[in-house]
Design a protein around this motif. Structure first.
Motif, PDB file in Angstrom:
ATOM      1  N   GLU A 173       0.863  -1.192   0.000  1.00  0.00           N
ATOM      2  CA  GLU A 173       0.000   0.000   0.000  1.00  0.00           C
ATOM      3  C   GLU A 173       0.893   1.234   0.000  1.00  0.00           C
ATOM      4  O   GLU A 173       1.836   1.324   0.773  1.00  0.00           O
ATOM      5  CB  GLU A 173      -0.891  -0.052   1.253  1.00  0.00           C
ATOM      6  N   ASP A 174       0.611   2.189  -0.903  1.00  0.00           N
ATOM      7  CA  ASP A 174       1.487   3.354  -1.003  1.00  0.00           C
ATOM      8  C   ASP A 174       1.120   4.470  -0.025  1.00  0.00           C
ATOM      9  O   ASP A 174       1.946   5.334   0.250  1.00  0.00           O
ATOM     10  CB  ASP A 174       1.520   3.887  -2.439  1.00  0.00           C
ATOM     11  N   GLU A 175      -0.110   4.462   0.497  1.00  0.00           N
ATOM     12  CA  GLU A 175      -0.468   5.520   1.447  1.00  0.00           C
ATOM     13  C   GLU A 175      -0.002   5.127   2.846  1.00  0.00           C
ATOM     14  O   GLU A 175      -0.474   4.143   3.415  1.00  0.00           O
ATOM     15  CB  GLU A 175      -1.979   5.748   1.446  1.00  0.00           C
ATOM     16  N   ASP A 192      -3.037  -3.142  -2.341  1.00  0.00           N
ATOM     17  CA  ASP A 192      -3.738  -1.988  -2.896  1.00  0.00           C
ATOM     18  C   ASP A 192      -3.610  -2.066  -4.416  1.00  0.00           C
ATOM     19  O   ASP A 192      -2.557  -2.437  -4.941  1.00  0.00           O
ATOM     20  CB  ASP A 192      -3.089  -0.698  -2.371  1.00  0.00           C
ATOM     21  N   GLY A 201      -4.156   0.540  -6.562  1.00  0.00           N
ATOM     22  CA  GLY A 201      -3.583   1.766  -7.122  1.00  0.00           C
ATOM     23  C   GLY A 201      -2.218   2.058  -6.528  1.00  0.00           C
ATOM     24  O   GLY A 201      -2.104   2.694  -5.492  1.00  0.00           O
ATOM     25  N   LYS A 243     -12.291   0.457   0.269  1.00  0.00           N
ATOM     26  CA  LYS A 243     -11.917   1.603   1.103  1.00  0.00           C
ATOM     27  C   LYS A 243     -13.063   2.606   1.157  1.00  0.00           C
ATOM     28  O   LYS A 243     -13.702   2.820   0.134  1.00  0.00           O
ATOM     29  CB  LYS A 243     -10.693   2.314   0.502  1.00  0.00           C
TER      30      LYS A 243
HETATM   31 CA    CA Z   1      -3.000   3.667  -3.537  1.00  0.00          CA
END
Ligand code: CA
Length: 240
Positions: A12-14, A56, A58, A105
């Motif tokens: 997950e990038d966040e 995730d 994205g 989400k």
């Molecule tokens: Ca993302």
């Protein structure tokens, strides 16, 4: 669980979602590895062999779908996909590509943990690898695979051949969402243009026979725009 913890990889990038998940999962006794990109996630995946991946879709460097595709070339590791509420097509594509489940989400602690537990349990049972035999019990619904009969509260529910096949197929994957195309493929073979409609008609009849009002079926959940999910089997007394 002792020292034998399940290892979960979160891609997950966040960073706030990442640390939120780490906290929840670690508090519940899981070992957590995290990655902020697809590339890094692949490295961690191949070097640490996690028991479960939460992915995730994205991601900054690559599409999460690409991660699933390459992971499935070598591994059956369970994958739960994280996606935004608006991207139904992404979920369907991820599931058809081999993801085991999805979480939309924003999600809550309870939902995350329930999905993780169910997915780990399903994969431990070697889902789909055994022939149906004996019985399936979920709530007060019972499927007798040998007699090819379905009961609710002890009363037999008369199903057509196709309806029975759909119910059985869902029960073999209970707890897991199955996309329309997965079900259609299993029941009728190749899909044609009328297939989704045909499935929905059969599903409506099953729900009617199961005595549930539209949108309230307690045995089979309608995952709007994605597919259907049968409630998990009751916990068996002998399960460890
Ligand atoms: Ca993302």
């Amino acid at each position: 669980m002792g020292s034998n913890k399940y290892k979960i990889l979160v891609v997950e990038d966040e960073s706030n979602i990442r640390s939120f998940m780490r906290t929840i999962l670690e508090t519940s006794g899981y070992q957590v590895l995290t990655s902020g990109s697809c590339t890094q996630g692949r490295l961690v995946f191949s070097s640490h062999c996690p028991d479960l991946i939460i992915l995730d879709l994205g991601l900054p460097d690559m599409d999460g779908l690409e991660f699933i595709r390459s992971a499935r070339e070598t591994s059956e590791v369970p994958i739960i996909v994280l996606s935004a509420r608006t991207s139904e097509r992404d979920k369907v594509e991820a599931l058809d590509m081999g993801a085991n489940d999805y979480i939309t989400k924003p999600f809550g602690t309870d939902e995350l943990l329930a999905r993780v537990r169910a997915t780990l349990r399903n994969s431990r049972h070697g889902m789909g690898s055994t022939l149906p035999g004996g019985k399936f019990l979920s709530g007060d619904m019972e499927i007798d695979y040998d007699k090819r009969r379905v009961y609710i509260g002890g009363n037999e529910i008369r199903l057509t051949q196709t309806e029975y096949n759909i119910v059985t197929f869902l029960s073999e994957h209970s707890g897991k969402v199955l996309t329309y195309s997965t079900i259609i493929h299993a029941i009728w073979g190749d899909a044609d243009t009328g297939s989704v409609k045909k499935l929905q008609v059969n599903m409506a009849n099953i729900r009617k026979k199961f005595g549930s009002k539209p949108g309230q079926c307690q045995y089979i959940l309608n995952e709007l725009g994605v597919g259907y999910r049968m409630q998990e089997e009751n916990e068996r007394g002998d399960e460890t």
